[in-house]
Design a protein around this motif. Structure first.
Motif, PDB file in Angstrom:
ATOM      1  N   GLN A 227       0.824  -1.205   0.000  1.00  0.00           N
ATOM      2  CA  GLN A 227       0.000   0.000   0.000  1.00  0.00           C
ATOM      3  C   GLN A 227       0.861   1.259   0.000  1.00  0.00           C
ATOM      4  OE1 GLN A 227      -3.373   0.459  -0.087  1.00  0.00           O
ATOM      5  NE2 GLN A 227      -3.716  -1.725  -0.389  1.00  0.00           N
ATOM      6  N   HIS A 228       1.943   1.215   0.767  1.00  0.00           N
ATOM      7  CA  HIS A 228       2.781   2.410   0.928  1.00  0.00           C
ATOM      8  C   HIS A 228       3.620   2.697  -0.317  1.00  0.00           C
ATOM      9  CE1 HIS A 228       5.027   5.468   3.124  1.00  0.00           C
ATOM     10  NE2 HIS A 228       6.154   4.922   2.670  1.00  0.00           N
ATOM     11  N   PHE A 229       4.240   1.647  -0.872  1.00  0.00           N
ATOM     12  CA  PHE A 229       5.186   1.860  -1.964  1.00  0.00           C
ATOM     13  C   PHE A 229       4.582   1.654  -3.359  1.00  0.00           C
ATOM     14  CE2 PHE A 229       8.040   0.820   1.602  1.00  0.00           C
ATOM     15  CZ  PHE A 229       8.911   1.893   1.530  1.00  0.00           C
ATOM     16  N   GLN A 230       3.445   0.951  -3.439  1.00  0.00           N
ATOM     17  CA  GLN A 230       2.899   0.644  -4.762  1.00  0.00           C
ATOM     18  C   GLN A 230       1.433   1.033  -4.918  1.00  0.00           C
ATOM     19  OE1 GLN A 230       3.596  -3.573  -5.418  1.00  0.00           O
ATOM     20  NE2 GLN A 230       5.759  -3.251  -5.896  1.00  0.00           N
ATOM     21  N   GLY A 231       0.819   1.499  -3.840  1.00  0.00           N
ATOM     22  CA  GLY A 231      -0.618   1.777  -3.882  1.00  0.00           C
ATOM     23  C   GLY A 231      -1.030   2.694  -5.016  1.00  0.00           C
ATOM     24  N   GLN A 232      -0.344   3.812  -5.162  1.00  0.00           N
ATOM     25  CA  GLN A 232      -0.706   4.773  -6.207  1.00  0.00           C
ATOM     26  C   GLN A 232      -0.459   4.202  -7.601  1.00  0.00           C
ATOM     27  OE1 GLN A 232       1.364   8.443  -5.441  1.00  0.00           O
ATOM     28  NE2 GLN A 232       0.013   9.022  -3.734  1.00  0.00           N
ATOM     29  N   ASN A 233       0.653   3.506  -7.766  1.00  0.00           N
ATOM     30  CA  ASN A 233       0.960   2.925  -9.076  1.00  0.00           C
ATOM     31  C   ASN A 233      -0.037   1.838  -9.455  1.00  0.00           C
ATOM     32  OD1 ASN A 233       3.182   4.535  -9.592  1.00  0.00           O
ATOM     33  ND2 ASN A 233       4.633   3.103  -8.657  1.00  0.00           N
ATOM     34  N   ILE A 234      -0.477   1.056  -8.461  1.00  0.00           N
ATOM     35  CA  ILE A 234      -1.475   0.021  -8.743  1.00  0.00           C
ATOM     36  C   ILE A 234      -2.786   0.665  -9.193  1.00  0.00           C
ATOM     37  CG2 ILE A 234      -2.928  -1.759  -7.684  1.00  0.00           C
ATOM     38  CD1 ILE A 234      -0.545  -2.539  -5.947  1.00  0.00           C
ATOM     39  N   SER A 235      -3.203   1.715  -8.488  1.00  0.00           N
ATOM     40  CA  SER A 235      -4.445   2.410  -8.859  1.00  0.00           C
ATOM     41  C   SER A 235      -4.333   3.026 -10.247  1.00  0.00           C
ATOM     42  CB  SER A 235      -4.764   3.494  -7.823  1.00  0.00           C
ATOM     43  OG  SER A 235      -4.996   2.924  -6.551  1.00  0.00           O
ATOM     44  N   ALA A 236      -3.184   3.654 -10.532  1.00  0.00           N
ATOM     45  CA  ALA A 236      -2.985   4.273 -11.846  1.00  0.00           C
ATOM     46  C   ALA A 236      -2.977   3.218 -12.945  1.00  0.00           C
ATOM     47  CB  ALA A 236      -1.673   5.052 -11.850  1.00  0.00           C
ATOM     48  N   HIS A 237      -2.374   2.084 -12.658  1.00  0.00           N
ATOM     49  CA  HIS A 237      -2.318   0.988 -13.629  1.00  0.00           C
ATOM     50  C   HIS A 237      -3.724   0.512 -13.975  1.00  0.00           C
ATOM     51  CE1 HIS A 237      -0.518  -2.673 -15.487  1.00  0.00           C
ATOM     52  NE2 HIS A 237      -1.613  -3.275 -15.014  1.00  0.00           N
ATOM     53  N   LEU A 238      -4.550   0.323 -12.956  1.00  0.00           N
ATOM     54  CA  LEU A 238      -5.916  -0.155 -13.185  1.00  0.00           C
ATOM     55  C   LEU A 238      -6.776   0.910 -13.864  1.00  0.00           C
ATOM     56  CD1 LEU A 238      -6.531  -2.042  -9.804  1.00  0.00           C
ATOM     57  CD2 LEU A 238      -5.892  -3.007 -12.015  1.00  0.00           C
ATOM     58  N   ASP A 239      -6.599   2.178 -13.474  1.00  0.00           N
ATOM     59  CA  ASP A 239      -7.370   3.267 -14.086  1.00  0.00           C
ATOM     60  C   ASP A 239      -7.036   3.419 -15.563  1.00  0.00           C
ATOM     61  OD1 ASP A 239      -8.550   3.747 -11.660  1.00  0.00           O
ATOM     62  OD2 ASP A 239      -7.210   5.408 -11.113  1.00  0.00           O
ATOM     63  N   SER A 240      -5.810   3.032 -15.920  1.00  0.00           N
ATOM     64  CA  SER A 240      -5.383   3.152 -17.319  1.00  0.00           C
ATOM     65  C   SER A 240      -5.753   1.922 -18.140  1.00  0.00           C
ATOM     66  CB  SER A 240      -3.864   3.371 -17.389  1.00  0.00           C
ATOM     67  OG  SER A 240      -3.484   4.529 -16.677  1.00  0.00           O
ATOM     68  N   GLY A 241      -6.458   0.994 -17.519  1.00  0.00           N
ATOM     69  CA  GLY A 241      -6.869  -0.205 -18.242  1.00  0.00           C
ATOM     70  C   GLY A 241      -5.854  -1.324 -18.197  1.00  0.00           C
TER      71      GLY A 241
END
Length: 254
Positions: free
Chosen positions: A94-108
């Motif tokens: 959550q701390h180190f990858q949370g934002q990247n995971i969300s961005a990855h999913l939002d981008s399809g």
């Protein structure tokens, strides 16, 4: 005039945080290391992926090595340790990858399948468990052929012996002899290693350095061997006075 924003769909796949939770709980720290490192690779953070592997290996050694150090009388529920390192792994994701995971999913972007997560978990579990089982079996075999120890009296006088070389009954008789000759007293704890060579009893006794050259200090051991020999008429008693370790024999009395 309308402005279009070109959002590129990520080509790589990642593991979602919940998948990492499940994978870590089932497969241990090594599985967590693999899953998190794969995400870092998908995010083009290769240096972090390499560090993740290093930390995962260290944590695996510490966790499972520490399990062997827990005393038998300390009861810890089986789920506690996995839950602890799983919760830590989830927090780190959550701390180190949370934002990247969300961005990855939002981008399809796509996710790895649950089947792959389970497979990684099982492989991680196997890699972790097999060496541990091997170590446990080796320790068990070593204990079967290695030295055993018995203590006697309130001072816990100690006799070490190889149970494949000399029986426990014989060791107990030797201890009785030491008690009768007052070597096993209530003043100072004594340490003896008993070995049987043919019909002879070789008894290694730990002494202080320099005793072998002091005739006055040596005399009690001469008297002790004589007294013990009378109790074992069918077995020759041999004393080996040692300093620090069994190989450092400073005096043999027979």
């Amino acid at each position: 005039m309308e402005q279009t924003i070109d959002i590129q769909t990520p080509t790589g796949k990642i593991y979602k945080d919940r998948a990492i939770w499940v994978g870590t709980f089932l497969g241990g720290p090594l599985a967590a290391g693999y899953l998190i490192a794969e995400n870092f690779k998908a995010f083009n953070e290769f240096n972090k992926a390499k560090k993740t592997w290093i930390y995962a290996i260290i944590v695996t050694v510490v966790v499972f090595g520490g399990v062997f150090l827990i005393p038998d009388n300390v009861k810890i529920p089986n789920q506690i340790i996995p839950l602890i390192y799983t919760a830590i792994a989830y927090y780190l994701v959550q701390h180190f990858q949370g934002q990247n995971i969300s961005a990855h999913l939002d981008s399809g972007g796509k996710l790895f399948s649950w089947w792959r997560t389970i497979a990684v978990s099982l492989i991680g579990l196997a890699i972790t468990i097999i060496p541990i089982l091997g170590f446990a079996l080796l320790s068990n075999e070593t204990s079967n052929i290695g030295a055993d120890t018995k203590t006697y009296g309130i001072m816990k006088h100690e006799i070490a012996f190889d149970k494949n070389n000399i029986s426990e009954r014989e060791v107990n008789k030797i201890a009785d002899g030491f008690i009768k000759t007052t070597f096993f007293d209530e003043a100072v704890t004594k340490f003896v290693y008993a070995k049987k060579v043919n019909k002879n009893y070789e008894l290694s006794i730990s002494v202080v350095d320099g005793l072998a050259f002091d005739s006055q200090a040596l005399q009690p051991f001469l008297d002790l061997r004589t007294g013990l020999q009378t109790l074992f008429p069918n077995n020759k008693i041999i004393f080996k006075l040692v300093v620090d370790n069994l190989d450092n024999v400073v005096k043999t009395i027979e």
